[in-house]
Write a protein that holds these residues in place. Structure first.
Motif, PDB file in Angstrom:
ATOM      1  N   LEU A 116       9.600  77.098 -12.321  1.00 52.16           N
ATOM      2  CA  LEU A 116       9.105  76.963 -13.686  1.00 52.16           C
ATOM      3  C   LEU A 116       8.469  75.618 -13.988  1.00 52.16           C
ATOM      4  O   LEU A 116       8.117  75.353 -15.130  1.00 52.16           O
ATOM      5  CB  LEU A 116      10.247  77.209 -14.683  1.00 52.16           C
ATOM      6  N   GLY A 117       8.358  74.748 -13.023  1.00 46.52           N
ATOM      7  CA  GLY A 117       7.662  73.488 -13.232  1.00 46.52           C
ATOM      8  C   GLY A 117       8.535  72.354 -13.735  1.00 46.52           C
ATOM      9  O   GLY A 117       8.014  71.360 -14.218  1.00 46.52           O
ATOM     10  N   CYS A 118       9.850  72.456 -13.643  1.00 52.34           N
ATOM     11  CA  CYS A 118      10.733  71.356 -14.038  1.00 52.34           C
ATOM     12  C   CYS A 118      10.655  70.244 -12.983  1.00 52.34           C
ATOM     13  O   CYS A 118      10.368  70.500 -11.829  1.00 52.34           O
ATOM     14  CB  CYS A 118      12.176  71.833 -14.126  1.00 52.34           C
ATOM     15  N   VAL A 119      10.925  69.011 -13.399  1.00 51.07           N
ATOM     16  CA  VAL A 119      10.981  67.907 -12.442  1.00 51.07           C
ATOM     17  C   VAL A 119      12.363  67.923 -11.803  1.00 51.07           C
ATOM     18  O   VAL A 119      13.385  67.889 -12.487  1.00 51.07           O
ATOM     19  CB  VAL A 119      10.702  66.558 -13.121  1.00 51.07           C
ATOM     20  N   VAL A 120      12.383  67.997 -10.479  1.00 56.31           N
ATOM     21  CA  VAL A 120      13.627  68.166  -9.728  1.00 56.31           C
ATOM     22  C   VAL A 120      14.149  66.806  -9.255  1.00 56.31           C
ATOM     23  O   VAL A 120      13.462  66.125  -8.496  1.00 56.31           O
ATOM     24  CB  VAL A 120      13.395  69.091  -8.511  1.00 56.31           C
ATOM     25  N   PRO A 121      15.358  66.401  -9.700  1.00 52.94           N
ATOM     26  CA  PRO A 121      15.902  65.112  -9.239  1.00 52.94           C
ATOM     27  C   PRO A 121      16.570  65.241  -7.878  1.00 52.94           C
ATOM     28  O   PRO A 121      17.035  66.310  -7.482  1.00 52.94           O
ATOM     29  CB  PRO A 121      16.913  64.755 -10.324  1.00 52.94           C
ATOM     30  N   TRP A 122      16.635  64.112  -7.167  1.00 53.36           N
ATOM     31  CA  TRP A 122      17.299  64.031  -5.864  1.00 53.36           C
ATOM     32  C   TRP A 122      18.773  63.790  -6.096  1.00 53.36           C
ATOM     33  O   TRP A 122      19.161  62.894  -6.829  1.00 53.36           O
ATOM     34  CB  TRP A 122      16.687  62.910  -5.040  1.00 53.36           C
ATOM     35  N   ASN A 123      19.637  64.614  -5.484  1.00 50.23           N
ATOM     36  CA  ASN A 123      21.083  64.437  -5.570  1.00 50.23           C
ATOM     37  C   ASN A 123      21.541  63.834  -4.242  1.00 50.23           C
ATOM     38  O   ASN A 123      21.630  64.533  -3.231  1.00 50.23           O
ATOM     39  CB  ASN A 123      21.765  65.775  -5.838  1.00 50.23           C
ATOM     40  N   LYS A 124      21.824  62.546  -4.265  1.00 54.72           N
ATOM     41  CA  LYS A 124      22.162  61.839  -3.034  1.00 54.72           C
ATOM     42  C   LYS A 124      23.493  62.318  -2.455  1.00 54.72           C
ATOM     43  O   LYS A 124      23.674  62.374  -1.240  1.00 54.72           O
ATOM     44  CB  LYS A 124      22.211  60.335  -3.306  1.00 54.72           C
ATOM     45  N   ALA A 125      24.453  62.696  -3.315  1.00 59.52           N
ATOM     46  CA  ALA A 125      25.774  63.131  -2.851  1.00 59.52           C
ATOM     47  C   ALA A 125      25.683  64.418  -2.031  1.00 59.52           C
ATOM     48  O   ALA A 125      26.376  64.570  -1.031  1.00 59.52           O
ATOM     49  CB  ALA A 125      26.709  63.319  -4.035  1.00 59.52           C
ATOM     50  N   GLU A 126      24.828  65.358  -2.465  1.00 54.36           N
ATOM     51  CA  GLU A 126      24.709  66.630  -1.751  1.00 54.36           C
ATOM     52  C   GLU A 126      23.539  66.648  -0.773  1.00 54.36           C
ATOM     53  O   GLU A 126      23.333  67.647  -0.087  1.00 54.36           O
ATOM     54  CB  GLU A 126      24.549  67.772  -2.755  1.00 54.36           C
ATOM     55  N   HIS A 134      17.082  76.077 -13.606  1.00 49.09           N
ATOM     56  CA  HIS A 134      17.685  77.346 -13.198  1.00 49.09           C
ATOM     57  C   HIS A 134      18.450  77.264 -11.892  1.00 49.09           C
ATOM     58  O   HIS A 134      18.746  78.282 -11.276  1.00 49.09           O
ATOM     59  CB  HIS A 134      16.610  78.431 -13.104  1.00 49.09           C
ATOM     60  N   GLY A 135      18.763  76.068 -11.432  1.00 48.08           N
ATOM     61  CA  GLY A 135      19.649  75.910 -10.286  1.00 48.08           C
ATOM     62  C   GLY A 135      19.023  76.083  -8.919  1.00 48.08           C
ATOM     63  O   GLY A 135      19.750  76.265  -7.941  1.00 48.08           O
ATOM     64  N   SER A 136      17.731  76.044  -8.810  1.00 50.75           N
ATOM     65  CA  SER A 136      17.130  76.115  -7.478  1.00 50.75           C
ATOM     66  C   SER A 136      17.523  74.877  -6.689  1.00 50.75           C
ATOM     67  O   SER A 136      17.663  73.793  -7.238  1.00 50.75           O
ATOM     68  CB  SER A 136      15.600  76.178  -7.578  1.00 50.75           C
ATOM     69  N   GLN A 137      17.709  75.056  -5.385  1.00 54.31           N
ATOM     70  CA  GLN A 137      18.088  73.945  -4.518  1.00 54.31           C
ATOM     71  C   GLN A 137      17.082  73.839  -3.378  1.00 54.31           C
ATOM     72  O   GLN A 137      16.658  74.849  -2.819  1.00 54.31           O
ATOM     73  CB  GLN A 137      19.488  74.159  -3.946  1.00 54.31           C
ATOM     74  N   TYR A 138      16.723  72.600  -3.072  1.00 57.25           N
ATOM     75  CA  TYR A 138      15.779  72.318  -1.995  1.00 57.25           C
ATOM     76  C   TYR A 138      16.437  71.348  -1.030  1.00 57.25           C
ATOM     77  O   TYR A 138      17.186  70.469  -1.448  1.00 57.25           O
ATOM     78  CB  TYR A 138      14.498  71.687  -2.553  1.00 57.25           C
ATOM     79  N   ASN A 139      16.145  71.508   0.264  1.00 57.67           N
ATOM     80  CA  ASN A 139      16.729  70.585   1.238  1.00 57.67           C
ATOM     81  C   ASN A 139      16.017  69.239   1.175  1.00 57.67           C
ATOM     82  O   ASN A 139      15.134  69.025   0.349  1.00 57.67           O
ATOM     83  CB  ASN A 139      16.706  71.186   2.645  1.00 57.67           C
ATOM     84  N   ARG A 146      18.203  77.639  -1.994  1.00 58.82           N
ATOM     85  CA  ARG A 146      18.794  78.687  -2.817  1.00 58.82           C
ATOM     86  C   ARG A 146      18.156  78.646  -4.196  1.00 58.82           C
ATOM     87  O   ARG A 146      17.728  77.613  -4.670  1.00 58.82           O
ATOM     88  CB  ARG A 146      20.300  78.434  -2.947  1.00 58.82           C
ATOM     89  N   GLY A 147      18.117  79.806  -4.830  1.00 55.87           N
ATOM     90  CA  GLY A 147      17.705  79.851  -6.214  1.00 55.87           C
ATOM     91  C   GLY A 147      16.511  80.740  -6.475  1.00 55.87           C
ATOM     92  O   GLY A 147      15.976  81.361  -5.567  1.00 55.87           O
ATOM     93  N   PRO A 148      16.095  80.781  -7.716  1.00 60.04           N
ATOM     94  CA  PRO A 148      14.987  81.667  -8.086  1.00 60.04           C
ATOM     95  C   PRO A 148      13.609  81.143  -7.684  1.00 60.04           C
ATOM     96  O   PRO A 148      12.631  81.853  -7.822  1.00 60.04           O
ATOM     97  CB  PRO A 148      15.089  81.740  -9.611  1.00 60.04           C
ATOM     98  N   ALA A 149      13.521  79.938  -7.194  1.00 59.57           N
ATOM     99  CA  ALA A 149      12.224  79.398  -6.791  1.00 59.57           C
ATOM    100  C   ALA A 149      11.684  80.181  -5.604  1.00 59.57           C
ATOM    101  O   ALA A 149      12.435  80.605  -4.738  1.00 59.57           O
ATOM    102  CB  ALA A 149      12.359  77.923  -6.428  1.00 59.57           C
TER     103      ALA A 149
END
Length: 169
Positions: A116-126, A134-139, A146-149
């Protein structure tokens, strides 16, 4: 019943001359080719790639303050495994990745979610990019985990030009 053919020839003074025929043919050709050419020109321009770019082939990346990103300075201020947002091509937020050997990665990661075009932050812990919408996850390389992306890569290649870092798509 007798059928007879009454064909007569046209008198010589009534036959149109060749000059008139050529003029009419040229008028007909012009009346057809001008609109046809006018319709075909936009189609041919569609297949010509846009020019006007520099021979360098890239756009200089900008930091959060709008300053040019200089590769040497960037590497001294950012450690291995660092992913920091910069302004990439068309002003899109792009992560610059510092590899473990303290060099810049050959790719930059566009921070805009492909769902949907949201800005995705980097999660250093994971060690992942987590979309807050919407909870999409990128490596760590920007591939969908995972997720709807949609399952697409949203990374771009980087070119080091002179001493500036340039992001190219």
């Amino acid at each position: 019943m007798k059928v007879s053919c009454m064909a007569t020839s046209i008198p010589a003074d009534r036959v149109p001359d060749m000059g008139k025929r050529e003029l009419l043919n040229l008028l007909l050709l012009g009346a057809i080719s001008l609109p046809a050419g006018g319709m075909l020109l936009p189609y041919t321009y569609f297949f010509v790639p846009p020019g006007g770019g520099s021979a360098a082939g890239g756009t200089v990346a900008k930091d959060a303050l709008g300053n040019d990103v200089v590769a040497d300075v960037w590497l001294t201020n950012h450690g291995p495994g660092d992913r920091t947002l910069t302004q990439g091509l068309k002003g899109d937020p792009t992560y610059l990745v510092v590899e473990n050997d303290r060099t810049l990665a050959t790719y930059g990661i566009n921070a805009v979610c492909t769902h949907l075009g949201c800005v995705v932050p980097w999660n250093k812990a994971e060690n992942k990019f987590l979309c807050p919408c919407h909870g999409s996850q990128y490596n760590n390389q920007g591939r969908v985990v995972r997720g709807p992306a949609p399952l697409v890569i949203f990374s771009s290649t980087n070119n080091l030009l002179y001493h500036h870092l340039s992001t190219c798509f």
